[in-house]
Design an enzyme around this catalytic site. Structure first.
Site, PDB file in Angstrom:
ATOM      1  NE  ARG A  13      -2.881   0.083   3.297  1.00 61.34           N
ATOM      2  CZ  ARG A  13      -2.498   0.511   4.503  1.00 61.34           C
ATOM      3  NH1 ARG A  13      -2.258   1.796   4.698  1.00 61.34           N
ATOM      4  NH2 ARG A  13      -2.349  -0.328   5.499  1.00 61.34           N
ATOM      5  CE1 TYR A  15     -14.951  11.362 -16.454  1.00 59.82           C
ATOM      6  CE2 TYR A  15     -13.707  11.377 -14.404  1.00 59.82           C
ATOM      7  CZ  TYR A  15     -14.433  10.694 -15.367  1.00 59.82           C
ATOM      8  OH  TYR A  15     -14.644   9.346 -15.223  1.00 59.82           O
ATOM      9  CG  ASP A  18      -7.506  16.145 -15.135  1.00 61.95           C
ATOM     10  OD1 ASP A  18      -6.713  15.635 -15.954  1.00 61.95           O
ATOM     11  OD2 ASP A  18      -8.545  15.570 -14.747  1.00 61.95           O
ATOM     12  CE  LYS A  59     -10.277   8.121 -19.124  1.00 62.37           C
ATOM     13  NZ  LYS A  59     -10.122   8.077 -17.669  1.00 62.37           N
TER      14      LYS A  59
END
Length: 393
Positions: free
Chosen positions: A59, A112, A184, A209
């Site tokens: 983690r 978004y 972003d 993406k």
């Protein structure tokens, strides 16, 4: 703008490499381990508390994850990076790290849809106030400032109408008022735009993406200063646990090797398709910053190296969009973007269905808006497919 120093084509191939660390391996190995053994108790305590570099639990990172983070630092020009299981995990971990109850953040109306949900639904729930603005005018960030404002959020080009924000103008306002800036950069990617060079503090990506490029992984990345990234890693990310898997990190590293070549083709194909659609009699409007007719074309030339692989266009209504989409063969109906294959979607009924009609209209998302993620296929084949589909409108 022109890039400085090493070419992005060279950086993409070699970013994150450290053969000496990995027994001379040309490609960073997939470290498929969730725990790591300490040499002794003292060293274990130091690694666990972050006093020295090392690994102890998946983690908190592993060598494959570290390689992708180093790669993204090189591509974006940042001091440090942190990778996540998704773009939304990256953004939410960042926001919950830098904001607290009674803080205020300013964000664009055009954004978004899931990020919009995060701001409108979740942050408000925890006492963080949000102001939505028309971010195409940088002065609107200044006008929306109040004494509790802690951050400016930017998404440029925006999803799905590709509106641009003058990054340098916004970061100048932010620095004058001691405000954190977050950008972003998913749509542009570091191939087309480097927000850190323009003064942004933290860059976020949905690496699912264009960075990955093959629709075979989920990942998110943050790039920024060592201080900010360390705070997120050892506090928010550690608690929320949205860590990238070693397998996804390995796939992302592989995707980056062809990233620059793919983006070159995405850019050229998208510009050709945007020009084709602009002259097509069935199209009401085309959104693409690379078109000379676009109102923000000069800003795009100022802060971008290329204009990206996304083209949005309006066919006039839901029924027209349905007819187009249902009569395509090469362009695949899918919600994501950045794949080597061309993907198409109807924004109002798919990615932005969670946004109210009133808010969609305010942000320019009309009922006839189509978002096209232009792939790397032969551009004439893409054009022919679209032309055939448009004949049914």
């Amino acid at each position: 703008m022109e890039k400085q120093n090493k070419s992005i084509y060279t950086l993409a191939v070699h970013a994150g490499e450290n053969p000496e660390k990995h027994l001379g391996a040309v490609n960073t190995p997939l470290y498929n381990s969730s725990v790591f053994i300490f040499p002794n108790a003292e060293r274990g305590a130091q690694i666990h508390e972050g006093e020295v570099d090392g690994y102890f639990y998946g983690r908190m990172g592993n060598p494959t994850q570290s390689a992708i983070e180093q790669a993204m630092c090189e591509l974006e020009g940042g001091e440090a990076a942190l990778s996540f299981a998704s773009g939304m995990s990256a953004i939410s971990s960042l926001l919950f790290s830098v904001l607290k109850p009674n803080d205020h953040i300013i964000i664009p109306k055009s954004i978004y849809a899931t990020t919009h949900q995060l701001f409108k639904q979740l942050l408000n729930k925890y006492g963080i106030s949000v102001t939505f603005i028309d971010a195409t005018n940088a002065d609107n960030y200044h006008k929306a400032l109040n004494k509790n404002t802690k951050a400016f959020y930017l998404e440029t080009p925006s999803n799905p109408i590709l509106s641009l924000i003058d990054i340098k103008a916004v970061t100048d306002i932010a620095k004058a008022n001691n405000i954190l800036t977050i950008a972003d950069n998913t749509f542009a990617t570091p191939f087309n735009q480097n927000p850190i060079d323009l003064g942004v503090d933290v860059v976020a990506h949905s690496a699912t993406k264009f960075l990955g490029g093959h629709s075979d992984l989920m990942a998110g990345v943050l790039v920024g200063s060592q201080k900010i990234i360390n705070n997120i890693r050892w506090n928010t990310s550690k608690i929320l646990g949205g860590t990238i898997s070693p397998h996804s990190a390995s796939l992302l590293l592989r995707g980056l090797k062809t990233f620059a070549l793919r983006m070159e083709r995405h850019n050229s194909n998208a510009l050709t398709i945007a020009s084709f659609l602009y002259s097509h009699p069935k199209i009401k409007k085309v959104y693409y910053p690379g078109l000379p007719s676009n109102a923000q074309n000069q800003l795009a030339k100022k802060q971008m190296y290329g204009y990206g692989g996304i083209v949005s266009f309006d066919v006039g209504g839901v029924e027209a969009g349905r007819r187009l989409i249902n009569n395509l063969e090469l362009c695949s109906l899918a919600v994501s973007l950045g794949d080597v294959a061309t993907l198409i979607q109807h924004s109002a009924s798919m990615t932005h269905a969670s946004v109210s009609e009133d808010e969609r209209n305010k942000s320019g998302i009309t009922d006839g808006l189509i978002r096209l993620s232009v792939g790397i296929e032969n551009v004439n084949d893409i054009k022919e497919d679209l032309n055939f589909g448009l004949s049914f409108i």
